[in-house]
Design a protein around this motif. Structure first.
Motif, PDB file in Angstrom:
ATOM      1  N   ARG A  82       0.823  -1.217   0.000  1.00  0.00           N
ATOM      2  CA  ARG A  82       0.000   0.000   0.000  1.00  0.00           C
ATOM      3  C   ARG A  82       0.857   1.267   0.000  1.00  0.00           C
ATOM      4  N   GLU A 222      -6.904 -14.669  -0.714  1.00  0.00           N
ATOM      5  CA  GLU A 222      -6.994 -13.243  -0.386  1.00  0.00           C
ATOM      6  C   GLU A 222      -6.785 -12.388  -1.622  1.00  0.00           C
ATOM      7  N   CYS A 223      -5.884 -12.826  -2.495  1.00  0.00           N
ATOM      8  CA  CYS A 223      -5.620 -12.098  -3.732  1.00  0.00           C
ATOM      9  C   CYS A 223      -6.876 -12.070  -4.606  1.00  0.00           C
ATOM     10  N   ASN A 226      -9.389  -9.698  -2.989  1.00  0.00           N
ATOM     11  CA  ASN A 226      -9.007  -8.301  -3.229  1.00  0.00           C
ATOM     12  C   ASN A 226      -9.311  -7.891  -4.667  1.00  0.00           C
ATOM     13  N   ALA A 230     -11.719  -4.644  -5.704  1.00  0.00           N
ATOM     14  CA  ALA A 230     -11.024  -3.394  -6.043  1.00  0.00           C
ATOM     15  C   ALA A 230     -11.422  -2.925  -7.437  1.00  0.00           C
ATOM     16  N   GLU A 279      -4.877  -7.777  -9.726  1.00  0.00           N
ATOM     17  CA  GLU A 279      -4.158  -7.425  -8.501  1.00  0.00           C
ATOM     18  C   GLU A 279      -2.651  -7.369  -8.761  1.00  0.00           C
ATOM     19  N   GLY A 284      -0.112  -5.568  -6.269  1.00  0.00           N
ATOM     20  CA  GLY A 284      -0.601  -6.139  -5.024  1.00  0.00           C
ATOM     21  C   GLY A 284       0.188  -7.362  -4.584  1.00  0.00           C
TER      22      GLY A 284
END
Length: 459
Positions: A82, A222-223, A226, A230, A279, A284
């Motif tokens: 981030r 999780e990827c 996300n 997003a 991602e 990410g």
């Protein structure tokens, strides 16, 4: 030489394993060397030069930013995705680096990180050189490294074009070819995942390995999560819109309405791959599988397994990853997983082959059926070029992962309908991939000088 499943699947940062993860690791390795040799206090400046494919497409892949982060002590596994861009911007604005996280040196963005678009180092297209200077301008330390795909980095002193990570560990079931692996399976009466597990126990306990692999699976999930949430435009200037969020909403609505579309599962597989690779393109947290450019394929097929295959469980996930890694090792040893070396056949092609093998394994395939699935997965990606538009891992990379994910599932299911016998062996297909990559013009090997990269307007 020995490779682990955790060498093939490692947590990193987007958008590229060879162009982002590798340079970050190399830069950190260089500053770690300065620190361990006692040369860090005398260092007043560091310089980094990126060559070959790194120089040609490094801006789009964030190679320059990765180098800055690595010099400042960050690792791909733990860097805060981030704030990474902000940290690099601050270093450029403040004109200083904190080597190894603490030692201050002056820094000039334009002069100290140089990308050579037309120069290459001899052993591999992804070469880089770092040097540390003292207050007189004398060179304290200079090292070259090669990022050879999948985040693997080797020292420039290692000779030979086919570089692998050196490990002299003696394995109970060593294999370097598919034929050797099949012979071991038949002799021992074990599956491919069983053989891989036995080898892995040389490094760690079964409990630790299981925990690590399920941790990898958690990062993959999780990827996807996300990527499905997003929204917006991907960075880089191509104005590529994220598609995963809207597709996720449509598929969720279709499930709730009991949609009878027989190809709905394929749509979900497309979604899983798109989510991961969007991602990745956004920088990410990602799992190299075996590379970032092909990072969506194994997670997409694993999600297919857990969502659509009755009886799917964590044991199956572990066996899937072990079998997939066995195939990935064959590509790593006998050819390449670097798009800069053999084109995208080495990235998407190898990932498709690995995913097909993993799925066939957990669907009950015999070792020969698993090998057949892996061969089908790579055979129909032979000759695939790496021609990213604008040097970004977006077009055609994101969609290419979705298409290859479905192809991997088809390869596994096709192999299960046979008895494992087939004309073209996995070994021969891998050999063909290596030879095809050697014959492929450099403009089709992650330089953005050919193919779609020159036929699509960057706007």
């Amino acid at each position: 030489m020995a490779l682990s499943v955790l060498d093939l699947f490692s947590v990193g940062i987007g958008p590229s394993s060879s162009h982002t993860v590798g340079p970050m690791r190399a830069a950190k390795q260089f500053t770690d060397g300065l620190e361990s040799s006692g040369q860090l206090p005398a260092t007043v400046r560091v310089q980094a030069e990126l060559f070959g494919s790194l120089g040609a497409t490094g801006r789009g892949h964030g190679s320059d930013k990765a180098v800055v982060l690595g010099l400042q002590g960050h690792s791909p596994e733990t860097v805060d995705t981030r704030t990474a861009d902000d940290q690099v911007a601050a270093a450029a604005l403040d004109a200083e680096l904190r080597l190894a996280g603490s030692h201050r040196v002056d820094f000039n963005w334009d002069e100290d990180v140089v990308l050579h678009r037309r120069k290459s180092l001899p052993a591999h297209p992804n070469g880089m050189t770092f040097r540390a200077l003292d207050h007189t301008g004398a060179v304290l330390r200079e090292r070259s490294y090669y990022s050879i795909g999948g985040g693997f980095v080797v020292d420039g002193d290692v000779s030979g074009a086919d570089k692998v990570v050196p490990d002299t560990t003696v394995l109970p079931y060593p294999f370097t070819t598919g034929d050797e692996l099949l012979a071991i399976c038949e002799r021992e009466g074990k599956s491919i995942s069983d053989i891989m597990l036995a080898n892995e126990l040389v490094w760690r306990t079964e409990e630790e390995l299981r925990e690590r692999l399920l941790g990898i699976w958690a990062v993959m999930r999780e990827c996807v999560d996300n990527g499905c949430s997003a929204e917006g435009i991907l960075p880089g200037g191509l104005s590529v819109k994220r598609r995963a969020p809207s597709l996720f909403k449509k598929l969720a609505e279709a499930e709730e309405s009991s949609n009878s579309d027989p190809l709905l599962a394929m749509e979900w597989v497309n979604l899983f791959a798109l989510a991961v690779n969007e991602e990745n393109a956004a920088g990410g947290r990602i799992v190299t599988a075996p590379t970032n450019g092909a990072a969506g394929i194994v997670p997409a097929v694993l999600h297919y397994y857990t969502k659509f295959v009755p009886g799917a469980d964590d044991d199956g996930v572990v066996r899937f990853l072990l079998a997939a890694a066995a195939v990935g090792i064959l590509f790593k040893i006998n050819a390449s997983i670097s798009g800069a070396e053999v084109g995208c056949q080495g990235e998407v092609g190898s990932a498709c082959s690995m995913a097909a093998a993993g799925l066939c394994e957990v669907l009950g395939g015999t070792p020969r059926q698993v090998e057949n699935a892996a061969e089908v997965g790579i055979e129909h990606n032979l000759g695939l070029t790496c021609d990213p538009v604008g040097g970004l891992v977006q077009i055609p990379c994101i969609e290419r992962n979705a298409i290859a994910s479905v192809k991997a599932i088809n390869a596994a299911r096709l192999a299960l309908h046979g008895d494992g016998s087939h004309k073209v062996s996995l070994d021969k297909a891998i050999k063909t991939m290596r030879e095809t990559g050697a014959d492929m013009k450099s403009k089709y090997k992650e330089t953005s000088r050919g193919g779609l990269a020159v036929n699509v307007v960057e706007c």
